[in-house]
Design an enzyme around this catalytic site. Structure first.
Site, PDB file in Angstrom:
ATOM      1  N   ILE A 142      41.882  15.609  18.735  1.00 15.53           N
ATOM      2  CA  ILE A 142      40.524  16.059  19.078  1.00 15.53           C
ATOM      3  C   ILE A 142      40.521  17.236  20.039  1.00 15.53           C
ATOM      4  CG2 ILE A 142      39.424  13.832  18.642  1.00 15.53           C
ATOM      5  CD1 ILE A 142      39.601  13.224  21.616  1.00 15.53           C
ATOM      6  N   GLY A 143      41.696  17.695  20.461  1.00 16.34           N
ATOM      7  CA  GLY A 143      41.705  18.832  21.377  1.00 16.34           C
ATOM      8  C   GLY A 143      43.105  19.332  21.657  1.00 16.34           C
ATOM      9  N   GLN A 144      43.159  20.559  22.177  1.00 18.31           N
ATOM     10  CA  GLN A 144      44.436  21.183  22.534  1.00 18.31           C
ATOM     11  C   GLN A 144      44.276  21.839  23.890  1.00 18.31           C
ATOM     12  OE1 GLN A 144      47.429  21.306  20.663  1.00 18.31           O
ATOM     13  NE2 GLN A 144      48.277  22.113  22.579  1.00 18.31           N
ATOM     14  N   GLY A 145      45.078  21.422  24.866  1.00 18.06           N
ATOM     15  CA  GLY A 145      45.004  21.994  26.200  1.00 18.06           C
ATOM     16  C   GLY A 145      46.207  22.848  26.505  1.00 18.06           C
ATOM     17  N   SER A 151      48.372  18.152  23.699  1.00 16.94           N
ATOM     18  CA  SER A 151      47.281  17.827  22.786  1.00 16.94           C
ATOM     19  C   SER A 151      46.569  16.558  23.229  1.00 16.94           C
ATOM     20  CB  SER A 151      47.829  17.639  21.362  1.00 16.94           C
ATOM     21  OG  SER A 151      48.542  18.791  20.945  1.00 16.94           O
ATOM     22  N   VAL A 152      45.333  16.399  22.764  1.00 19.61           N
ATOM     23  CA  VAL A 152      44.526  15.218  23.067  1.00 19.61           C
ATOM     24  C   VAL A 152      44.184  14.522  21.756  1.00 19.61           C
ATOM     25  CG1 VAL A 152      42.439  14.328  24.161  1.00 19.61           C
ATOM     26  CG2 VAL A 152      43.560  16.363  25.093  1.00 19.61           C
ATOM     27  N   ASP A 164      39.848  24.286  39.033  1.00 17.46           N
ATOM     28  CA  ASP A 164      39.795  24.746  37.641  1.00 17.46           C
ATOM     29  C   ASP A 164      38.525  24.244  36.959  1.00 17.46           C
ATOM     30  OD1 ASP A 164      40.710  26.189  35.482  1.00 17.46           O
ATOM     31  OD2 ASP A 164      41.901  24.553  34.657  1.00 17.46           O
TER      32      ASP A 164
END
Length: 657
Positions: free
Chosen positions: A344-347, A351-352, A463
């Site tokens: 569901i995401g990439q930081g 990854s998430v 941040d």
């Protein structure tokens, strides 16, 4: 006896859940004629009352000739249940008070998870405290059905009352529905006790306190000994029970029971108790010495442990709650072996994935990139910080996993992803009405205030940006990603670092230029996010010029601030939005000393009567952040490591203490 009490308690909770409704209803005053204009005017106000409550943030006051109507819903209400509740109260007034000049109804429906208030009078009640008449709805069951120790119960109950009263009368915690407090506590003989207080937002904080104190006094005088109940007055309501009514306690942390040693005991010394004291005199010192010895052994073991190792002991809350250490096998099952379908995401550091525990609880799993030294540092920092932070506007860390090359963080799942997926999307931005944006801005501010002043630590996030603000199912914000955060001592106000971390565009000028940071650097980032919420535009769109803060400042001094407002908000209250632009510009001032604290920001957000100073020049008005970034890159070439980011990749040197 204890088992029978447990069975009886379970039956009571089931009965309350099925019954589901508590109501306080009164018809007062004189009657009016059936064909009078009073009824017609009242019905005219009723026709749009529910919709007006929603469009005005949960509270609405109106009048037509000699008829006055007022309505509001419990804070954190859901749209449709609030409408249903107000319409239900109106139907009851029309039926039961069809010819009465005055009426009010505290309608509380546990099944619909909502509480609302509707009142009609023939005189203005707005901004006027009225303590009577009172409605009363006690439980039919007595506390003595569960315990005979009222000496034990009463001080715990009174402590809970005081805690709820303090929460409800702090007007800076919310915007329109500003007087609201809920507390969820554990008593020695009751595992879960719930209490709520709320006032109409048109009265002062002192008047709210007086009203609630009268409700509590009424309950003590009339209903004491009953297992729960509600007392309502024209300006406030008080309720407590043994189950989570209205769904109002979802994001509330339970207050643990007090130690038994602090609970009053009956006087008198028996032979048995005397023997017990003699034994205690002998045993207690021995136990204390043993504990000290164990503590020294554990301390020695910790000294020998690697600094980079996170143990289960490291991951304990200061209040005694334990941070779960998940097995890698459980994580693999929950995420389908990190299936691409669950991503569901990439930081910046990994990854998430969305996952589900065997209990059915949805989780978000952050898998750090293998072999990333900086990623591991971020991992360690986040675990050590978030285990000691609990706030409804901060994302909740459920646990971690560190096996082999895998470093994994397990969070609560927040279904609506991050703010940037909404505010910078032309279609999804339509869902962000002004009321929703107001709530998001305010929630982020409350989360930062908790980090800066109200938690047991002093944390600077470093941040804060739209992609690090997550939105739950009700679009409530949760600040996330504490890998870059810096922990301060409570008497420390600022620091300097040679390593800049964060995202260019959200970083304050003094931080980009010289590495100086403080709580005011977070305030600057908040101001950028606020301006993005107002304009619907990302700060990155303005890098070619001077940045969004400077762009907004130039329009402000030209007297054209209204032209930067997101067109989606064209039907929203312009004056209120302009006030938010004003607050945003105060947050992004180039002069650090002139930026407000988050405490001041919350006061300004919640009141349109407080005098707000004029802003001075915004940051980067003369030099774009990209230009300073290039200058900083030259410094880096001489050997000083510093990392800035134009995207979601952020690298830092972290010092959790």
């Amino acid at each position: 006896m204890k088992n029978s009490a447990t069975i009886f308690l379970s039956f009571y909770l089931l009965l309350q859940t099925l019954n589901g409704v508590k109501a306080g209803f009164l018809c007062v005053g004189n009657s009016f004629l059936a064909n009078s204009s009073y009824r017609e005017n009242r019905d005219s106000l009723f026709s749009s009352l529910a919709s007006n409550v929603i469009s005005n943030g949960g509270f609405y006051n109106a009048s037509l000739d000699s008829v006055h109507a007022l309505a509001f819903c419990r804070r954190d209400y859901e749209r449709q249940p609030c409408i249903n509740c107000v319409e239900k109260a109106i139907r009851l007034i029309k039926t039961s008070c069809s010819d009465r000049v005055e009426s009010f109804d505290w309608d509380n429906d546990d099944a619909d998870r909502v509480s609302c208030f509707v009142r009609t009078t023939n005189h203005s009640t707005f901004q006027k405290l009225e303590l009577g008449p009172a409605t009363n709805d006690p439980s039919p069951i007595g506390i003595d059905s569960f315990t005979n120790n009222m000496t034990l119960f009463r001080p715990e109950w009174e402590t809970m009352v005081n805690r709820t009263l303090e929460a409800a009368t702090v007007a800076t915690n919310a915007s329109v529905l500003k007087y609201y407090g809920v507390v969820y506590a554990e008593f020695v003989e009751f595992p879960n006790v719930y209490m709520m207080m709320q006032c109409t937002p048109d009265i002062t904080s002192g008047e709210c306190r007086s009203c609630l104190e009268e409700c509590v006094k009424y309950y003590r005088d009339i209903n004491w000994g009953k297992l729960g109940g509600m007392v309502g007055r024209p300006n406030c309501v008080f309720r407590w029970d043994l189950y989570a009514f209205y769904g109002a306690f979802a994001n509330v942390t339970r207050v643990p029971a007090p130690p038994r040693a602090l609970i009053p005991q009956a006087r008198g010394i028996s032979v048995t108790s005397l023997k017990g004291r003699i034994i205690a005199i002998v045993v207690v010192p021995t136990v204390i010495n043993l504990i000290v010895l164990i503590g020294l052994i554990r301390a020695y073991g910790r000294i020998r442990k690697s600094k980079n190792e996170i143990s289960e002991q490291d991951a304990c809350h200061s209040d005694g709650q334990h941070m779960l250490r998940f097995d890698l096998s459980m994580i693999l099952i929950a995420t389908g072996d990190f299936s691409p379908e669950n991503k569901i995401g990439q930081g910046g550091f990994g990854s998430v994935y969305k996952g589900m525990l065997p209990s059915g609880q949805e989780i978000a799993v952050k898998r750090l990139t293998r072999g990333s030294g900086q990623g591991y540092t971020e991992f360690r920092n986040e675990v050590l910080l978030l285990t000691r932070l609990q706030h409804k506007n901060l994302v909740k860390l459920l646990g971690f996993c560190s096996e082999g090359d895998e470093d994994i963080l397990v969070y609560e799942h927040v279904p609506n992803s991050s703010l940037d997926h909404f505010i910078f999307d032309d279609e999804k931005r339509l869902l962000l009405t002004w009321n929703v944006r107001y709530r998001i801005i305010e929630g982020v501010a409350r989360g930062l205030l908790y980090l800066h002043e109200d938690s047991q630590l002093r944390i600077i996030h470093r941040d804060l940006k739209a992609s690090n603000i997550l939105l739950d199912a009700d679009m409530n914000p949760k600040v996330s990603d504490f890998g870059m955060a810096r922990l301060f001592n409570m008497d420390q106000t600022r620091g300097v670092t040679r390593r800049r971390v964060g995202t260019l565009g959200y970083m304050a000028p003094e931080y980009v230029k010289s590495g100086r940071f403080s709580v005011k650097t977070d305030v600057y980032s908040f101001g950028v996010v606020l301006l993005e919420m107002i304009t619907g535009q990302t700060n990155k769109n303005y890098f070619a010029s001077l940045g969004l803060p400077a762009h907004a400042w130039n329009f402000w001094i030209a007297g054209e601030a209204a032209s930067i407002i997101d067109p989606v908000l064209s039907r929203s209250p312009t004056n209120e939005i302009l006030r938010f632009i004003h607050i945003g510009l105060l947050c992004v001032q180039d002069n650090v000393a002139k930026r407000p604290t988050m405490g001041l920001v919350i006061q300004w957000l919640g009141s349109d009567t407080i005098s707000i100073p004029l802003p001075t020049t915004a940051g980067f008005t003369t030099h774009p952040p990209t230009e300073l970034h290039r200058t900083d890159a030259m410094i880096q070439a001489k050997g000083e490591a510093g990392v800035l980011s134009l995207n979601k990749l952020s690298i830092s040197e972290l010092n959790p203490r």
